[in-house]
Design a protein around this motif. Structure first.
Motif, PDB file in Angstrom:
ATOM      1  N   VAL A  37       0.842  -1.203   0.000  1.00 36.91           N
ATOM      2  CA  VAL A  37       0.000   0.000   0.000  1.00 36.91           C
ATOM      3  C   VAL A  37       0.874   1.250   0.000  1.00 36.91           C
ATOM      4  O   VAL A  37       0.703   2.140  -0.838  1.00 36.91           O
ATOM      5  CB  VAL A  37      -0.951  -0.015   1.215  1.00 36.91           C
ATOM      6  CG1 VAL A  37      -1.668   1.320   1.343  1.00 36.91           C
ATOM      7  CG2 VAL A  37      -1.952  -1.153   1.098  1.00 36.91           C
ATOM      8  N   GLY A  38       1.786   1.341   0.971  1.00 37.48           N
ATOM      9  CA  GLY A  38       2.789   2.397   0.965  1.00 37.48           C
ATOM     10  C   GLY A  38       2.347   3.766   1.451  1.00 37.48           C
ATOM     11  O   GLY A  38       3.181   4.602   1.786  1.00 37.48           O
ATOM     12  N   ASP A  39       1.046   4.008   1.493  1.00 36.29           N
ATOM     13  CA  ASP A  39       0.567   5.357   1.785  1.00 36.29           C
ATOM     14  C   ASP A  39      -0.830   5.251   2.394  1.00 36.29           C
ATOM     15  O   ASP A  39      -1.751   4.724   1.760  1.00 36.29           O
ATOM     16  CB  ASP A  39       0.517   6.172   0.487  1.00 36.29           C
ATOM     17  CG  ASP A  39       0.136   7.634   0.695  1.00 36.29           C
ATOM     18  OD1 ASP A  39      -0.437   7.965   1.758  1.00 36.29           O
ATOM     19  OD2 ASP A  39       0.396   8.435  -0.222  1.00 36.29           O
ATOM     20  N   ALA A  40      -0.983   5.744   3.618  1.00 31.29           N
ATOM     21  CA  ALA A  40      -2.288   5.678   4.285  1.00 31.29           C
ATOM     22  C   ALA A  40      -3.332   6.555   3.604  1.00 31.29           C
ATOM     23  O   ALA A  40      -4.523   6.454   3.913  1.00 31.29           O
ATOM     24  CB  ALA A  40      -2.148   6.094   5.755  1.00 31.29           C
ATOM     25  N   GLY A  41      -2.893   7.370   2.661  1.00 22.23           N
ATOM     26  CA  GLY A  41      -3.826   8.248   1.977  1.00 22.23           C
ATOM     27  C   GLY A  41      -4.516   7.622   0.779  1.00 22.23           C
ATOM     28  O   GLY A  41      -5.428   8.220   0.219  1.00 22.23           O
ATOM     29  N   ILE A  42      -4.090   6.428   0.375  1.00 28.46           N
ATOM     30  CA  ILE A  42      -4.709   5.858  -0.815  1.00 28.46           C
ATOM     31  C   ILE A  42      -6.089   5.288  -0.481  1.00 28.46           C
ATOM     32  O   ILE A  42      -6.386   4.932   0.664  1.00 28.46           O
ATOM     33  CB  ILE A  42      -3.828   4.777  -1.482  1.00 28.46           C
ATOM     34  CG1 ILE A  42      -3.832   3.477  -0.670  1.00 28.46           C
ATOM     35  CG2 ILE A  42      -2.425   5.284  -1.722  1.00 28.46           C
ATOM     36  CD1 ILE A  42      -3.303   2.317  -1.455  1.00 28.46           C
ATOM     37  N   GLU A  43      -6.890   5.177  -1.506  1.00 32.09           N
ATOM     38  CA  GLU A  43      -8.293   4.810  -1.339  1.00 32.09           C
ATOM     39  C   GLU A  43      -8.475   3.449  -0.669  1.00 32.09           C
ATOM     40  O   GLU A  43      -9.377   3.259   0.147  1.00 32.09           O
ATOM     41  CB  GLU A  43      -8.965   4.803  -2.716  1.00 32.09           C
ATOM     42  CG  GLU A  43     -10.450   4.487  -2.694  1.00 32.09           C
ATOM     43  CD  GLU A  43     -11.038   4.501  -4.096  1.00 32.09           C
ATOM     44  OE1 GLU A  43     -12.157   3.999  -4.257  1.00 32.09           O
ATOM     45  OE2 GLU A  43     -10.370   5.013  -5.023  1.00 32.09           O
ATOM     46  N   GLU A  44      -7.605   2.484  -0.994  1.00 32.13           N
ATOM     47  CA  GLU A  44      -7.793   1.118  -0.500  1.00 32.13           C
ATOM     48  C   GLU A  44      -7.301   0.902   0.924  1.00 32.13           C
ATOM     49  O   GLU A  44      -7.522  -0.170   1.498  1.00 32.13           O
ATOM     50  CB  GLU A  44      -7.068   0.124  -1.420  1.00 32.13           C
ATOM     51  CG  GLU A  44      -7.551   0.117  -2.841  1.00 32.13           C
ATOM     52  CD  GLU A  44      -6.774   1.068  -3.742  1.00 32.13           C
ATOM     53  OE1 GLU A  44      -6.846   0.918  -4.972  1.00 32.13           O
ATOM     54  OE2 GLU A  44      -6.090   1.971  -3.202  1.00 32.13           O
ATOM     55  N   PHE A  45      -6.640   1.911   1.506  1.00 33.27           N
ATOM     56  CA  PHE A  45      -6.011   1.691   2.809  1.00 33.27           C
ATOM     57  C   PHE A  45      -7.019   1.298   3.890  1.00 33.27           C
ATOM     58  O   PHE A  45      -6.758   0.413   4.701  1.00 33.27           O
ATOM     59  CB  PHE A  45      -5.227   2.935   3.249  1.00 33.27           C
ATOM     60  CG  PHE A  45      -4.586   2.785   4.603  1.00 33.27           C
ATOM     61  CD1 PHE A  45      -3.572   1.870   4.796  1.00 33.27           C
ATOM     62  CD2 PHE A  45      -5.005   3.555   5.681  1.00 33.27           C
ATOM     63  CE1 PHE A  45      -2.967   1.714   6.048  1.00 33.27           C
ATOM     64  CE2 PHE A  45      -4.423   3.403   6.923  1.00 33.27           C
ATOM     65  CZ  PHE A  45      -3.407   2.487   7.098  1.00 33.27           C
ATOM     66  N   ARG A  46      -8.172   1.933   3.893  1.00 31.40           N
ATOM     67  CA  ARG A  46      -9.162   1.614   4.927  1.00 31.40           C
ATOM     68  C   ARG A  46      -9.615   0.153   4.823  1.00 31.40           C
ATOM     69  O   ARG A  46      -9.809  -0.517   5.840  1.00 31.40           O
ATOM     70  CB  ARG A  46     -10.374   2.547   4.803  1.00 31.40           C
ATOM     71  CG  ARG A  46     -11.373   2.396   5.951  1.00 31.40           C
ATOM     72  CD  ARG A  46     -12.493   3.412   5.839  1.00 31.40           C
ATOM     73  NE  ARG A  46     -11.996   4.779   5.930  1.00 31.40           N
ATOM     74  CZ  ARG A  46     -11.728   5.401   7.073  1.00 31.40           C
ATOM     75  NH1 ARG A  46     -11.911   4.778   8.218  1.00 31.40           N
ATOM     76  NH2 ARG A  46     -11.288   6.641   7.072  1.00 31.40           N
TER      77      ARG A  46
END
Length: 201
Positions: free
Chosen positions: A169-178
């Protein structure tokens, strides 16, 4: 998958079959980790490759993985083999349809045989290889750390399912993180159990 830490990820599921269930050390933990990785693969749109070893004698892929069944996970390739490596001609053909090199994450059995030979072939072909320490095992548990040490020396990255998912994922801001967080929470206890039984030093 642009701008993520792991480029062109692909999940390889090696020989998780019914007949191995009573023989493999902590087999249910390997299955649980694989189920978690399959869930993540669906969220992150990661292609899945799977194999069976001599299916006629050793049985089908374990049904709880839900591979290639209605409502389950569609694989790019789900091939039977007599080779120990997953890289049969059919699997190689399927790999060739993707941007290369792939970042291949491997789960399954046995650590020192089919997983090792798959990893060596993928490395030889120029792919990045990750082995999940909480997602591989062997009949004899003592084989596992020796195999993982060898694969580290050959250039594979030995890591854990949760670490790999977060790196992918690499980034908590991406759409799939949740959605990935929900998977982590759902498998929290099973992840602890797998780490405690499969990742002892």
């Amino acid at each position: 998958m642009a701008n993520r830490r792991i480029s062109n990820p692909a999940l390889f599921i090696c020989d998780l079959q019914e007949k191995f269930r009573p023989a493999i050390h902590e087999f249910p933990k390997v299955i649980a980790t694989t189920q978690k990785m399959l869930k993540a693969s669906q969220i992150l749109n990661i292609p899945v490759f799977a194999t069976t070893q001599n299916r006629a004698r050793l049985g089908e892929t374990c049904p709880e993985l839900g591979l290639d069944v209605p409502g389950g996970v569609r694989t790019v390739a789900h091939e039977d083999k007599t080779l120990f490596s997953m890289l049969t001609p059919e699997v190689r053909q399927a790999i060739s349809k993707f941007n290369s090199p792939l970042s291949c994450v491997i789960v399954g059995i046995e650590s020192h045989i089919c997983v090792t030979q798959t990893a060596l072939d993928l490395l030889h072909d120029g792919h990045k290889v990750y082995i999940l320490a909480d997602g591989v095992s062997s009949c004899n548990k003592e084989e596992v750390p020796i195999a993982l040490a060898r694969l580290r020396g050959e250039g594979a990255v030995v890591t854990t399912s949760e670490s790999w998912m977060y790196e992918c994922v690499g980034d908590a801001g991406i759409e799939e993180f949740r959605q990935i967080i929900n998977v982590v929470k759902e498998w929290n206890q099973k992840t602890k159990d797998a780490l405690q039984t499969l990742c002892k030093i």
